[in-house]
Motif scaffolding. Sequence first.
Motif, short mmCIF file in Angstrom:
data_model
loop_
_atom_site.label_atom_id
_atom_site.label_comp_id
_atom_site.label_asym_id
_atom_site.label_seq_id
_atom_site.Cartn_x
_atom_site.Cartn_y
_atom_site.Cartn_z
N GLN A 37 0.84 -1.20 0.00
CA GLN A 37 0.00 0.00 0.00
C GLN A 37 0.88 1.25 0.00
O GLN A 37 0.74 2.16 0.82
CB GLN A 37 -0.94 -0.01 1.19
N SER A 54 -4.11 3.88 -0.64
CA SER A 54 -5.10 2.81 -0.46
C SER A 54 -5.62 2.43 -1.83
O SER A 54 -6.15 3.27 -2.57
CB SER A 54 -6.27 3.26 0.43
N LYS A 57 -10.33 -2.48 -2.65
CA LYS A 57 -10.66 -3.50 -1.67
C LYS A 57 -11.20 -4.75 -2.36
O LYS A 57 -11.38 -4.78 -3.58
CB LYS A 57 -11.70 -2.96 -0.69
N VAL A 105 -7.43 7.50 3.66
CA VAL A 105 -6.34 6.66 3.15
C VAL A 105 -5.78 5.89 4.35
O VAL A 105 -4.75 6.27 4.93
CB VAL A 105 -5.24 7.51 2.47
N TYR A 108 -4.57 0.57 3.97
CA TYR A 108 -4.96 -0.79 3.54
C TYR A 108 -5.99 -0.63 2.43
O TYR A 108 -6.56 0.46 2.24
CB TYR A 108 -5.49 -1.63 4.70
#
Length: 421
Positions: A37, A54, A57, A105, A108
């Motif tokens: 990251q 980031s 996801k 941010v 992750y």
Amino acid sequence: MLRLFLGIGLLSATALTPPAFAADARTLQIVVSTDRQSLAVYDGDQVVATSKVSTGKQGHSTPNGIFSILEKERYHASNIYSNSPMPFMQRLTWSGIALHESGYVPGYPASHGCVRMPKSFAQKLYQMTAPGVHVVITNQPLVPQPIEHATLFQPSAPALDLPLFSDLQLRPTNAAFLPKSEPIQVATNDTASLPVPPAAPRLALADQAPLRILITRRDLRGNVRDLQALLTGMGYDAGAPDGMLGPTTVQAIQDFKKAHNVTTTGGLVSAELMKAVYAIAGKGEPPNGEVMVRQAFKPVFEAPAAIADPEEALGTHFFTAHDVDKIDGKAEWYGVTLENNLSRDAMKRLGITSEEQSGSLNAAGHALDRITIPDDARRKIEDMLTAGSSLTISDTGVGPETGDGTDFITITKNGGSSNRG
């Protein structure tokens, strides 16, 4: 030759060196690590800036690969996620992947596929970059390393008493790929008070946009395009050499096979057909590779190339040219090797049976050793070479994100769906 560095200690917080260190945006390269990251900006092998980021996801993961900044907007809103703000947006694909500022941010994966950056860093990075700056996204962080190899292009000074490239007969690219970008700007001198010989035109090479060069395996479109040209040259009207298998081209292939008693197996454009057409046309062996060139987001030309040991994977390698000296004919090259995620279906389609070389420590050197480029194509590239020019070597060719108004975009690992924001 070229080393793949997997363990570098990038800072988790924003860090920037003085702006003067990165005066020429053309030679900058941004590397994003989804595992760490982190983001690092390089000029050659020197770190210019680092930051935490980031990325996407689960379900919206950020794609890995080689990109470039296509456009920049200080104030941008997502067209998917309720006009969510994306300040200091730097677009990487027309499908929605971008670098941009975010107030969240966490260090992750948290985005819908974009690369989020802290506010202060996003603004400063926006000031440092320009359209065309490359962005490499990988799992593990990479450090560009200097590399020397005979296959890498070296600059040559263009002739001043003849029109540039007038003697070259390279195949033009398909006009359907022409983008909506501005024309290349060529600087000129004010010569009102100085006598300039009319027979000695000069190009301001420093102001030319860097080249984007892709070397990959020959695809069906390239084979069809060459078949069309060769068949028409032998008296079988195959239509315009556009790489499309229309009824005129199909009829020309059938007429050729009947006239020369050629039988083939597999698809219409088979390896046996290609060899037969090339042999009867007196052109030797058909090429199995392709070199493609773009400049300022526009196609320039394409030419055949030869790839030795085609059953071996080439891998994915990315090189950038620095300190291009036209007088001495020297350029410094830096490169990285990316993870090569070929599926079984892709390997079967490409005829690849081994990935031993592409997984070795000297994978880039092995790939360069196997590539042969025609002299006329090499001369044209070397005449046009400027600082910031790049070379991508890839098994998978022109990806679906490559199109109007882009450089060559190479995807090594797809992200999830709806990758925006």
